[in-house]
Design an enzyme around this catalytic site. Structure first.
Site, PDB file in Angstrom:
ATOM      1  N   SER A 147       4.512 -11.545  -6.087  1.00  0.00           N
ATOM      2  CA  SER A 147       4.667 -10.135  -6.475  1.00  0.00           C
ATOM      3  C   SER A 147       5.665  -9.411  -5.564  1.00  0.00           C
ATOM      4  CB  SER A 147       3.318  -9.418  -6.495  1.00  0.00           C
ATOM      5  OG  SER A 147       2.814  -9.236  -5.200  1.00  0.00           O
ATOM      6  N   ILE A 202       4.482 -22.839   7.715  1.00  0.00           N
ATOM      7  CA  ILE A 202       5.084 -22.399   8.983  1.00  0.00           C
ATOM      8  C   ILE A 202       6.457 -23.047   9.124  1.00  0.00           C
ATOM      9  CG2 ILE A 202       4.851 -22.480  11.494  1.00  0.00           C
ATOM     10  CD1 ILE A 202       1.824 -22.204  11.061  1.00  0.00           C
ATOM     11  N   HIS A 222       3.980  -8.938   6.109  1.00  0.00           N
ATOM     12  CA  HIS A 222       2.644  -9.367   6.515  1.00  0.00           C
ATOM     13  C   HIS A 222       1.651  -8.249   6.181  1.00  0.00           C
ATOM     14  CE1 HIS A 222      -0.339 -11.567   8.787  1.00  0.00           C
ATOM     15  NE2 HIS A 222      -0.684 -10.425   9.358  1.00  0.00           N
ATOM     16  N   GLU A 273       7.268 -17.528  16.956  1.00  0.00           N
ATOM     17  CA  GLU A 273       5.822 -17.248  17.049  1.00  0.00           C
ATOM     18  C   GLU A 273       5.346 -16.550  15.777  1.00  0.00           C
ATOM     19  OE1 GLU A 273       2.614 -15.044  19.949  1.00  0.00           O
ATOM     20  OE2 GLU A 273       4.714 -15.077  20.541  1.00  0.00           O
ATOM     21  N   LEU A 274       4.276 -17.067  15.190  1.00  0.00           N
ATOM     22  CA  LEU A 274       3.798 -16.587  13.885  1.00  0.00           C
ATOM     23  C   LEU A 274       3.458 -15.085  13.900  1.00  0.00           C
ATOM     24  CD1 LEU A 274       3.037 -17.700  11.038  1.00  0.00           C
ATOM     25  CD2 LEU A 274       0.680 -17.790  11.889  1.00  0.00           C
ATOM     26  N   GLN A 282       1.724  -0.911  -1.226  1.00  0.00           N
ATOM     27  CA  GLN A 282       2.638  -0.457  -0.157  1.00  0.00           C
ATOM     28  C   GLN A 282       3.619  -1.557   0.235  1.00  0.00           C
ATOM     29  OE1 GLN A 282       2.861   2.716   0.647  1.00  0.00           O
ATOM     30  NE2 GLN A 282       1.276   2.904  -0.937  1.00  0.00           N
ATOM     31  N   GLU A 283       3.185  -2.813   0.151  1.00  0.00           N
ATOM     32  CA  GLU A 283       4.114  -3.913   0.439  1.00  0.00           C
ATOM     33  C   GLU A 283       5.307  -3.831  -0.505  1.00  0.00           C
ATOM     34  OE1 GLU A 283       2.444  -7.860   0.872  1.00  0.00           O
ATOM     35  OE2 GLU A 283       0.481  -7.035   1.321  1.00  0.00           O
TER      36      GLU A 283
HETATM   37  C1  GRF Z   1       1.282 -10.719   0.524  1.00  0.00           C
HETATM   38  O1  GRF Z   1       0.123 -10.003   0.854  1.00  0.00           O
HETATM   39  C2  GRF Z   1       2.165 -10.886   1.729  1.00  0.00           C
HETATM   40  O2  GRF Z   1       2.102  -9.814   2.613  1.00  0.00           O
HETATM   41  C3  GRF Z   1       1.585 -12.114   2.390  1.00  0.00           C
HETATM   42  O3  GRF Z   1       1.222 -12.955   1.327  1.00  0.00           O
HETATM   43  C4  GRF Z   1       0.965 -12.157   0.170  1.00  0.00           C
HETATM   44  C5  GRF Z   1       1.873 -12.684  -0.896  1.00  0.00           C
HETATM   45  O4  GRF Z   1       1.684 -12.050  -2.124  1.00  0.00           O
HETATM   46  N1  GRF Z   1       2.525 -12.677   3.316  1.00  0.00           N
HETATM   47  P1  GRF Z   1       2.773 -12.192  -3.249  1.00  0.00           P
HETATM   48  O5  GRF Z   1       2.976 -13.697  -3.471  1.00  0.00           O
HETATM   49  O6  GRF Z   1       4.028 -11.528  -2.788  1.00  0.00           O
HETATM   50  O7  GRF Z   1       2.184 -11.538  -4.460  1.00  0.00           O
END
Ligand code: GRF
Length: 216
Positions: free
Chosen positions: A15, A94, A111, A145-146, A175-176
């Site tokens: 997404s 990773i 993240h 570093e993760l 919000q992402e």
């Molecule tokens: C999201 O919450 C992102 O922050 C995390 O993994 C999830 C991936 O969701 N790293 P999508 O595949 O972008 O819908």
């Protein structure tokens, strides 16, 4: 100047990838998504990418003896596509220090927490378990570093007493989808860049307001 050719790496639903593709449909957006690569044959995001018009969308098979061999093929595929920026969007493998070093300053991630809180998995569950009032998401440059690279952008979300892991995840995800395209625009236009291990931002105004939760 042309738009910055950008690759997106996914492992699943995609997404965030879709939000980036959507934003980049606007010719005024400083980046274009030219390739989507998945490490997982079942990644539903690959179909979404093709449906959204990304012709170059494929899988890197996982039959490699070690992570670096895999990452070498990944690196080659990105370079063949003539990419200068790479966005991780739910990429669940990773990356080797070798790969990260090659793309340092050109590799960004999203993240689902307000880093440096809650690195790793199950961020929403941990925020609820801790009784956090404010949670959110972060974009950052990737370093070996993760989830620890220099922060570019963050969005905060209030945690409701009734929140479940799923309801909180859904609000954070909204919000992402806001901050990831904005982050890509900042990095592609050179307004956000990695310098001496920090994220330098140019031309940003002073912060306005604050977020208080609960807001009574
Ligand atoms: C999201 O919450 C992102 O922050 C995390 O993994 C999830 C991936 O969701 N790293 P999508 O595949 O972008 O819908």
């Amino acid at each position: 100047m042309g738009r910055v050719r950008t690759g997106v790496l996914i492992s699943g639903r995609g997404s965030n990838m879709s939000a980036l593709i959507e934003a980049a449909k606007n010719d005024a957006f400083p980046a274009e998504i030219v390739v989507v690569l998945a490490n997982n044959i079942d990644a539903p995001g690959l179909n979404a990418a093709r449906e959204a018009g990304v012709k170059n969308a494929g899988i890197i098979s996982s039959s490699f003896p070690d992570r670096q061999s895999f990452d070498r093929v990944l690196d080659e595929s990105l370079r063949t596509a003539n990419v200068s920026l790479v966005c991780l969007a739910g990429y669940m493998q990773i990356l080797s220090p070798w790969f990260v070093g090659r793309w340092l300053g050109k590799l960004i991630n999203i993240h689902p927490s307000l880093l440096p809180a809650y690195r790793g998995l199950h961020t929403h569950r941990k925020a609820i378990a801790d009784g956090a009032r404010i949670h959110g998401c972060t974009t950052h440059f990737v370093t070996p570093e993760l989830d620890a690279g220099p922060i570019i952008m963050q969005a905060a979300v209030a945690v409701a007493p009734s929140d479940t892991e799923a309801s909180l995840a859904a609000r954070v995800l909204e919000q992402e989808h806001v901050i990831y395209p904005r982050t890509l625009a900042l990095v592609a236009s050179g307004l956000a860049r990695l310098k001496d291990g920090r994220c330098v931002l140019d031309g940003m105004g002073e912060p306005r307001g604050s977020i208080i939760s609960p807001s009574i």
